[in-house]
Design a protein around this motif. Structure first.
Motif, mmCIF file in Angstrom:
data_model
loop_
_atom_site.group_PDB
_atom_site.id
_atom_site.type_symbol
_atom_site.label_atom_id
_atom_site.label_comp_id
_atom_site.label_asym_id
_atom_site.label_seq_id
_atom_site.Cartn_x
_atom_site.Cartn_y
_atom_site.Cartn_z
ATOM 1 N N GLY A 256 0.004 -3.779 -3.611
ATOM 2 C CA GLY A 256 1.397 -3.785 -4.051
ATOM 3 C C GLY A 256 2.306 -4.181 -2.900
ATOM 4 O O GLY A 256 1.848 -4.364 -1.770
ATOM 5 N N SER A 257 3.590 -4.312 -3.184
ATOM 6 C CA SER A 257 4.586 -4.678 -2.172
ATOM 7 C C SER A 257 5.283 -3.436 -1.644
ATOM 8 O O SER A 257 5.393 -2.429 -2.339
ATOM 9 C CB SER A 257 5.626 -5.621 -2.785
ATOM 10 O OG SER A 257 5.024 -6.808 -3.221
ATOM 11 N N GLY A 258 5.772 -3.528 -0.406
ATOM 12 C CA GLY A 258 6.521 -2.426 0.182
ATOM 13 C C GLY A 258 6.478 -2.474 1.696
ATOM 14 O O GLY A 258 6.279 -3.521 2.290
ATOM 15 N N ILE A 259 6.649 -1.304 2.318
ATOM 16 C CA ILE A 259 6.606 -1.159 3.768
ATOM 17 C C ILE A 259 5.299 -0.450 4.133
ATOM 18 O O ILE A 259 4.958 0.571 3.547
ATOM 19 C CB ILE A 259 7.811 -0.330 4.291
ATOM 20 C CG1 ILE A 259 9.137 -0.950 3.852
ATOM 21 C CG2 ILE A 259 7.739 -0.175 5.813
ATOM 22 C CD1 ILE A 259 9.416 -2.324 4.425
ATOM 23 N N PHE A 260 4.601 -0.984 5.113
ATOM 24 C CA PHE A 260 3.344 -0.390 5.573
ATOM 25 C C PHE A 260 3.681 0.868 6.368
ATOM 26 O O PHE A 260 4.302 0.791 7.432
ATOM 27 C CB PHE A 260 2.604 -1.418 6.431
ATOM 28 C CG PHE A 260 1.166 -1.096 6.675
ATOM 29 C CD1 PHE A 260 0.237 -1.219 5.664
ATOM 30 C CD2 PHE A 260 0.740 -0.688 7.918
ATOM 31 C CE1 PHE A 260 -1.098 -0.945 5.882
ATOM 32 C CE2 PHE A 260 -0.597 -0.407 8.151
ATOM 33 C CZ PHE A 260 -1.517 -0.530 7.136
#
Length: 72
Positions: free
Chosen positions: A51-55
């Motif tokens: 998915g997309s986001g901040i690691f």
């Protein structure tokens, strides 16, 4: 929050080695973007983000041998 698992790349795969992370904590990540390199007894490959986001964190260090489907 999306968890990242050690992928199962084949029916017989029991564990994999996390060769290296391709992202650092705090990096933006897009769905299906390569985020790590893993090695099995047969191949070395890149695994993609689910998915997309901040690691946010790394629970496993580079070079660790990890059972499949373990949160890393």
């Amino acid at each position: 929050m999306i968890e990242i698992f050690m992928p199962k790349a084949g029916m017989d795969m029991q564990e994999g080695t996390l060769i290296r992370w391709l992202k650092n904590i705090g990096d933006e990540v897009e769905k299906d973007e390569p985020i790590m390199e893993i090695e099995t007894d047969k191949i070395t490959m890149e695994a993609e983000a689910p998915g997309s986001g901040i690691f946010l964190s790394k629970l496993v260090d580079d070079g660790a041998v990890v059972p499949v489907l373990t949160v890393i």
